[in-house]
Scaffold this motif. Structure first.
Motif, PDB file in Angstrom:
ATOM      1  N   LYS A  67       0.834  -1.215   0.000  1.00 14.62           N
ATOM      2  CA  LYS A  67       0.000   0.000   0.000  1.00 14.62           C
ATOM      3  C   LYS A  67       0.866   1.262   0.000  1.00 14.62           C
ATOM      4  O   LYS A  67       0.391   2.351   0.336  1.00 14.62           O
ATOM      5  N   GLY A  68       2.123   1.125  -0.345  1.00 12.12           N
ATOM      6  CA  GLY A  68       3.000   2.299  -0.417  1.00 12.12           C
ATOM      7  C   GLY A  68       3.326   2.883   0.940  1.00 12.12           C
ATOM      8  O   GLY A  68       3.527   4.096   1.075  1.00 12.12           O
ATOM      9  N   TYR A  69       3.373   2.027   1.952  1.00 13.27           N
ATOM     10  CA  TYR A  69       3.664   2.430   3.337  1.00 13.27           C
ATOM     11  C   TYR A  69       2.678   3.471   3.857  1.00 13.27           C
ATOM     12  O   TYR A  69       3.014   4.323   4.673  1.00 13.27           O
ATOM     13  N   SER A  70       1.448   3.365   3.411  1.00 15.68           N
ATOM     14  CA  SER A  70       0.380   4.219   3.949  1.00 15.68           C
ATOM     15  C   SER A  70      -0.024   3.690   5.324  1.00 15.68           C
ATOM     16  O   SER A  70       0.001   2.483   5.572  1.00 15.68           O
ATOM     17  N   LEU A  71      -0.371   4.595   6.211  1.00 18.79           N
ATOM     18  CA  LEU A  71      -0.905   4.206   7.524  1.00 18.79           C
ATOM     19  C   LEU A  71      -2.355   4.686   7.685  1.00 18.79           C
ATOM     20  O   LEU A  71      -2.834   4.915   8.784  1.00 18.79           O
ATOM     21  N   THR A  72      -3.047   4.834   6.551  1.00 15.38           N
ATOM     22  CA  THR A  72      -4.450   5.248   6.567  1.00 15.38           C
ATOM     23  C   THR A  72      -5.339   4.035   6.777  1.00 15.38           C
ATOM     24  O   THR A  72      -5.377   3.141   5.922  1.00 15.38           O
ATOM     25  N   PRO A  73      -6.070   3.941   7.900  1.00 13.39           N
ATOM     26  CA  PRO A  73      -6.906   2.759   8.157  1.00 13.39           C
ATOM     27  C   PRO A  73      -7.865   2.413   7.013  1.00 13.39           C
ATOM     28  O   PRO A  73      -8.040   1.244   6.672  1.00 13.39           O
ATOM     29  N   GLY A  74      -8.456   3.439   6.372  1.00 16.66           N
ATOM     30  CA  GLY A  74      -9.410   3.181   5.296  1.00 16.66           C
ATOM     31  C   GLY A  74      -8.829   2.409   4.138  1.00 16.66           C
ATOM     32  O   GLY A  74      -9.546   1.696   3.415  1.00 16.66           O
ATOM     33  N   ALA A  75      -7.503   2.497   3.941  1.00 16.05           N
ATOM     34  CA  ALA A  75      -6.848   1.778   2.845  1.00 16.05           C
ATOM     35  C   ALA A  75      -6.792   0.272   3.109  1.00 16.05           C
ATOM     36  O   ALA A  75      -6.573  -0.519   2.186  1.00 16.05           O
ATOM     37  N   TYR A  76      -6.982  -0.137   4.355  1.00 17.55           N
ATOM     38  CA  TYR A  76      -6.859  -1.548   4.737  1.00 17.55           C
ATOM     39  C   TYR A  76      -8.194  -2.190   5.102  1.00 17.55           C
ATOM     40  O   TYR A  76      -8.438  -3.345   4.755  1.00 17.55           O
ATOM     41  N   VAL A  77      -9.047  -1.454   5.804  1.00 19.34           N
ATOM     42  CA  VAL A  77     -10.264  -2.087   6.333  1.00 19.34           C
ATOM     43  C   VAL A  77     -11.350  -2.225   5.275  1.00 19.34           C
ATOM     44  O   VAL A  77     -12.270  -3.038   5.418  1.00 19.34           O
ATOM     45  N   GLY A  78     -11.274  -1.444   4.192  1.00 18.52           N
ATOM     46  CA  GLY A  78     -12.300  -1.507   3.164  1.00 18.52           C
ATOM     47  C   GLY A  78     -13.579  -0.805   3.597  1.00 18.52           C
ATOM     48  O   GLY A  78     -13.615  -0.108   4.613  1.00 18.52           O
ATOM     49  N   VAL A  79     -14.636  -1.042   2.834  1.00 15.98           N
ATOM     50  CA  VAL A  79     -15.931  -0.393   3.102  1.00 15.98           C
ATOM     51  C   VAL A  79     -16.959  -1.464   3.362  1.00 15.98           C
ATOM     52  O   VAL A  79     -17.138  -2.393   2.552  1.00 15.98           O
ATOM     53  N   ALA A  80     -17.652  -1.346   4.476  1.00 14.76           N
ATOM     54  CA  ALA A  80     -18.677  -2.332   4.822  1.00 14.76           C
ATOM     55  C   ALA A  80     -19.887  -2.166   3.925  1.00 14.76           C
ATOM     56  O   ALA A  80     -20.217  -1.056   3.498  1.00 14.76           O
ATOM     57  N   ALA A  81     -20.557  -3.281   3.635  1.00 12.76           N
ATOM     58  CA  ALA A  81     -21.780  -3.226   2.839  1.00 12.76           C
ATOM     59  C   ALA A  81     -22.845  -2.470   3.611  1.00 12.76           C
ATOM     60  O   ALA A  81     -22.926  -2.552   4.837  1.00 12.76           O
ATOM     61  N   ALA A  82     -23.673  -1.718   2.887  1.00 16.92           N
ATOM     62  CA  ALA A  82     -24.741  -0.942   3.544  1.00 16.92           C
ATOM     63  C   ALA A  82     -25.778  -1.917   4.099  1.00 16.92           C
ATOM     64  O   ALA A  82     -26.339  -2.742   3.384  1.00 16.92           O
ATOM     65  N   LEU A  83     -25.997  -1.834   5.383  1.00 17.76           N
ATOM     66  CA  LEU A  83     -26.960  -2.713   6.047  1.00 17.76           C
ATOM     67  C   LEU A  83     -28.008  -1.879   6.762  1.00 17.76           C
ATOM     68  O   LEU A  83     -27.834  -0.681   6.963  1.00 17.76           O
ATOM     69  N   ASP A  84     -29.086  -2.528   7.139  1.00 17.67           N
ATOM     70  CA  ASP A  84     -30.080  -1.855   7.976  1.00 17.67           C
ATOM     71  C   ASP A  84     -29.395  -1.444   9.259  1.00 17.67           C
ATOM     72  O   ASP A  84     -28.828  -2.271   9.967  1.00 17.67           O
ATOM     73  N   ASP A  85     -29.444  -0.134   9.545  1.00 16.99           N
ATOM     74  CA  ASP A  85     -28.709   0.350  10.720  1.00 16.99           C
ATOM     75  C   ASP A  85     -29.458   0.132  12.026  1.00 16.99           C
ATOM     76  O   ASP A  85     -28.991   0.504  13.097  1.00 16.99           O
ATOM     77  N   GLY A  86     -30.642  -0.467  11.933  1.00 13.57           N
ATOM     78  CA  GLY A  86     -31.379  -0.786  13.150  1.00 13.57           C
ATOM     79  C   GLY A  86     -32.053   0.404  13.803  1.00 13.57           C
ATOM     80  O   GLY A  86     -32.592   0.289  14.893  1.00 13.57           O
ATOM     81  N   VAL A  87     -32.044   1.554  13.120  1.00  6.34           N
ATOM     82  CA  VAL A  87     -32.664   2.748  13.699  1.00  6.34           C
ATOM     83  C   VAL A  87     -34.176   2.656  13.551  1.00  6.34           C
ATOM     84  O   VAL A  87     -34.692   2.376  12.461  1.00  6.34           O
ATOM     85  N   ASP A  88     -34.874   2.838  14.623  1.00  8.51           N
ATOM     86  CA  ASP A  88     -36.326   2.854  14.605  1.00  8.51           C
ATOM     87  C   ASP A  88     -36.791   4.130  13.901  1.00  8.51           C
ATOM     88  O   ASP A  88     -36.512   5.233  14.348  1.00  8.51           O
ATOM     89  N   PHE A  89     -37.523   3.962  12.779  1.00  7.94           N
ATOM     90  CA  PHE A  89     -37.908   5.125  11.958  1.00  7.94           C
ATOM     91  C   PHE A  89     -38.755   6.112  12.761  1.00  7.94           C
ATOM     92  O   PHE A  89     -38.512   7.319  12.753  1.00  7.94           O
TER      93      PHE A  89
END
Length: 606
Positions: A550-572
Motif C-alpha cells: 500500500k505504499g507504506y500508507s498508515l491510513t486505516p481506510g486503505a486496509y479495512v475496506g468499506v462495509a456493505a450498507a446494512l439496515d442500521d437498526g434505527v427505529d424510523f
C-alpha cells in the motif's frame, strides 16, 4: 454535556460583566475568571474528598478528629484552608472593610479583591507547583463585579461535570474573547473522548510520562485517574513532565493538576518550544509519551531542529529558506525518539499525515520497519470543540510481543460515534470500551475482553443474548412511547405538561438501557466470546508486506475496506420523533433571535 453548555452560557455572562465594569483586555480578564472557576472546582473536589475522609474518621473525647492537609495529600487532592474555600468567599459580610479581616501576612484587608488574592496565596502555600501561578489581580475589579462573579460560578454543574473542565472552559475563552492567543495554527483543546482513548490504549502503570505539547494538562489528568483506578497512587507511581510554549496554557495545566492532586514538572515559554528543545532531557527515557500537538505548523527552522536532535529517521523536507513547511513529521519523530526500549506513545495527528509523500513517506517507511507502530485509528469530523476536522490517533509500542511485532492494527472509527449536537461528536463510555476491546483482542488479552462482556451483563442486569435484549428493549420503548402519547392526550389540560415530563423521564431511562444493549450487541456480533477477526469497514490487522504493497500508507481506510450498507437498526418512528423535537427547538431559538433583533431595531429607532 448539558451542564457544560449551561456553564459556558454563564461564563459568557461573566465576561459581559467584566467588559462592562472594567477596562481590561480579554487577555487580562481571562485568567482572573479562570482563577475563580479553579477555586469553585477545587472546592467541589475538596468537599467530596472531605466526605470520604470523614466516613471512617476516629473521634477523641466524643469529637471527630479535624481533617488536615496530610489527609488530602493521601487522597491525591488539594487541601483548602478555610479562607480559600468558596463558601467562605460567598458568605462574607457585605461591608468587607468593617469586618477587619486579616490576610496571610497579618494585614487588614479592605476589599473583596484583596480577600480573593489572599485565597489564591493560601492555596499556593499548599502546593509548591502552584507558587506564582494563580491569578493575583483581583483588586483590579470592583467588589460588586467580583461578588457577582462568585455568585455566577456557584452552580451545581461544576460538581457534576468531570474531566478536564478547566481546559474546556479555557478553550471557550480563547474562542470567544482571546482569538489572538489562539492564533497559532492547530492550537486547540483535546476532547475528553480522544484523551481517554489514548490513555486506555497506552495503559500507563508506572514510570515517566511526557506530554511535550501539554496544553491544559488533560493527558496528565486522565492518566492519573487511570492509575488511581487500578489501585495505585498516581503521584507515587508516575512522574509527569510537560512542555508548553504558551505560558497561559502552562498556568492552566498546573492549576488543573493541582485540583486533581497531581504533581508534575511543567516548563513553558521559548525554552519549552518542543520543535527546538528537549526541555527535560528525556530523549530515550520515557515510558509513555502522549500529546495532541499543533497540526501542520510551517516555517519551522530546520537548523534548530537538527541541533535539537531527536530525529532518528532524518529531517522532513526543507525549503530554500531552510524551513520545514510542515512540522507533523517532526512531532512524529520526536514522540518515537523520546521512548525508552519498552515505551509506548499515543498522540493525535492530522489525517493527512498517514499517507503524505516525499520525505514524510521515507520517514514513515523507516518507522514501520522498526516494528514499533502498534495501532492506527481514524476519527471522524466534529470531535474537536471549535474545529471541524478529521484526525488520526497513532500508537507506538517498543515493547510489542513477538506475535504482533510485524503487524499493525488499523481501526476506521469514522462511522462509530455518538452525536452530541449538530457540531459535536464524541465516543460514549461504552464506545470507548468497545474500541479498546478490539485492541485487547489484537494483543491477545482475551481476559480483558471477557471481563467487559461480564460488565455489560451486569449493567443490563440480564444474561440473555444481547441481540434478544435489543429486540425486547426496542419493543418496550415503542410501547412506552405509544402509552405516553395516549396518557398526555387523555390528561387534563393542567396535568399535560407534568404527565409528559414523567413519561419523558421513563423513556430516557429505558432508552439509556437500550443504548447499552446495542453497544453490547455491536461488540458481540463481531467478536463473539473473544476471538479477533478482521471486520470489513471497521478493523484489519496488516503485516509489513501488506503495508509495503500500500505504499507504506498508515491510513486505516486503505486496509479495512468499506462495509456493505446494512439496515442500521434505527427505529424510523423514534428517529422522526427526535428530528421533530430538534426542529421545534431550532424554531424556538429562531423565534427568540427574531424577537431580540426586533427589540434591538426598536431601541435603535430604525
Amino acid at each position: 454535556m448539558i451542564n457544560i453548555r449551561k456553564l459556558e452560557a454563564e461564563l459568557w455572562e461573566s465576561a459581559d460583566l467584566l467588559r462592562a465594569g472594567s477596562k481590561l483586555t480579554s487577555n487580562q480578564y481571562c485568567m482572573p475568571v479562570l482563577g475563580l472557576i479553579f477555586l469553585r472546582y477545587a472546592y467541589s473536589r475538596y468537599k467530596k474528598v472531605e466526605e470520604e475522609i470523614l466516613k471512617n474518621r476516629p473521634s477523641r473525647g466524643g469529637r471527630v478528629i479535624p481533617v488536615e492537609a496530610s489527609d488530602f495529600a493521601a487522597k491525591s487532592a488539594l487541601f483548602l484552608p478555610k479562607e480559600a474555600q468558596y463558601d467562605y468567599l460567598l458568605n462574607l459580610p457585605e461591608d468587607v472593610k468593617a469586618a477587619k479581616l486579616k490576610n496571610k501576612a497579618g494585614h487588614i484587608m479592605t476589599s473583596l479583591g484583596e480577600i480573593v488574592n489572599n485565597a489564591m496565596q493560601l492555596i499556593e502555600s499548599q502546593s509548591e507547583q502552584l507558587t506564582g501561578v494563580l491569578p493575583n489581580s483581583y483588586t483590579d475589579f470592583s467588589d460588586e463585579i467580583l461578588s457577582e462573579l462568585l455568585r455566577i460560578f456557584n452552580n451545581n454543574s461544576l460538581d457534576e461535570v468531570g474531566g478536564d473542565i478547566v481546559g474546556r472552559i479555557y478553550e471557550y475563552f480563547l474562542n470567544k474573547f482571546a482569538k489572538n492567543i489562539a492564533s497559532d495554527d492547530g492550537v486547540f483543546f483535546t476532547p475528553k473522548s480522544l484523551v481517554k482513548m489514548i490513555v486506555n490504549i497506552i495503559e500507563p502503570k508506572s514510570g515517566v510520562l511526557l506530554d511535550p505539547a501539554c496544553g491544559s494538562g488533560g493527558m496528565f489528568i486522565q492518566s492519573g485517574d487511570f492509575v488511581n483506578q487500578s489501585g495505585m497512587n498516581a503521584n507515587s507511581a508516575m512522574t509527569f513532565y510537560g512542555q508548553e510554549k504558551v505560558e497561559y496554557n502552562a498556568q492552566l495545566c498546573l492549576m488543573n493538576m493541582a485540583v486533581h492532586g497531581l504533581t508534575g514538572v511543567i516548563k513553558s515559554g521559548d525554552e519549552a518550544n518542543t520543535f527546538y528543545h528537549d526541555a527535560h532531557n528525556l530523549n530515550g527515557s520515557c515510558d509513555y509519551v502522549m500529546a495532541n500537538p499543533p497540526f501542520n505548523v510551517d516555517k519551522v527552522k530546520s537548523e534548530s531542529c537538527e541541533n535539537a536532535k531527536r530525529l532518528p529517521f532524518g529531517m522532513p523536507s526543507v525549503n530554500a529558506k531552510k524551513e520545514i513547511g510542515n512540522g507533523n513529521y517532526l512531532w512524529i519523530s520526536y514522540f518515537y525518539s523520546y521512548l525508552n526500549d519498552h515505551g509506548r506513545a499515543g498522540f493525535v495527528m492530522a489525517s493527512s499525515a498517514t499517507d503524505s509523500q516525499g520525505k514524510d513517506k521515507d520517514i514513515r517507511e523507516s518507522l514501520i520497519k522498526t516494528g514499533h507502530v502498534d495501532a492506527m485509528i481514524s476519527v471522524s469530523n466534529n470531535f474537536f470543540y471549535t474545529k471541524s476536522l478529521p484526525c488520526s490517533l497513532w500508537f507506538f509500542d517498543k515493547g510489542k510481543s513477538k506475535e504482533i511485532k510485524d503487524k499493525v492494527l488499523f481501526i476506521d472509527a469514522r462511522n462509530y460515534y455518538t452525536v452530541v449536537d449538530r457540531t459535536l461528536n464524541e465516543w460514549s463510555e461504552w464506545q470507548l470500551k468497545n474500541l479498546n476491546a478490539i485492541v485487547w483482542l489484537y494483543r491477545g488479552e482475551t481476559k480483558k475482553y471477557k471481563k467487559l462482556l461480564t460488565e455489560y451483563h451486569t449493567a443490563l442486569d440480564s444474561k440473555k443474548p444481547f441481540d434478544k435484549q435489543v429486540r425486547e428493549l426496542s419493543d418496550k420503548v415503542k410501547a412506552l412511547r405509544a402509552e405516553a402519547k395516549k396518557a398526555v392526550e387523555n390528561a387534563e389540560k393542567k396535568d399535560k405538561k407534568k404527565t409528559q415530563v414523567e413519561y419523558d423521564t421513563k423513556l430516557e431511562e429505558l432508552t439509556d438501557i437500550l443504548t447499552v444493549a446495542k453497544e453490547a450487541n455491536w461488540l458481540y456480533e463481531k467478536f463473539g466470546d473473544g476471538v479477533y477477526a478482521d471486520i470489513l469497514g471497521l478493523c484489519k490487522v496488516a503485516n509489513r508486506n501488506e503495508i509495503k504493497e500500500k505504499g507504506y500508507s498508515l491510513t486505516p481506510g486503505a486496509y479495512v475496506g468499506v462495509a456493505a450498507a446494512l439496515d442500521d437498526g434505527v427505529d424510523f418512528e423514534e428517529r422522526m420523533a427526535e428530528i421533530h423535537r430538534e426542529l421545534l427547538s431550532l424554531q424556538a431559538e429562531s423565534n427568540d433571535l427574531m424577537d431580540a433583533i426586533s427589540q434591538n431595531m426598536k431601541e435603535m429607532e430604525l
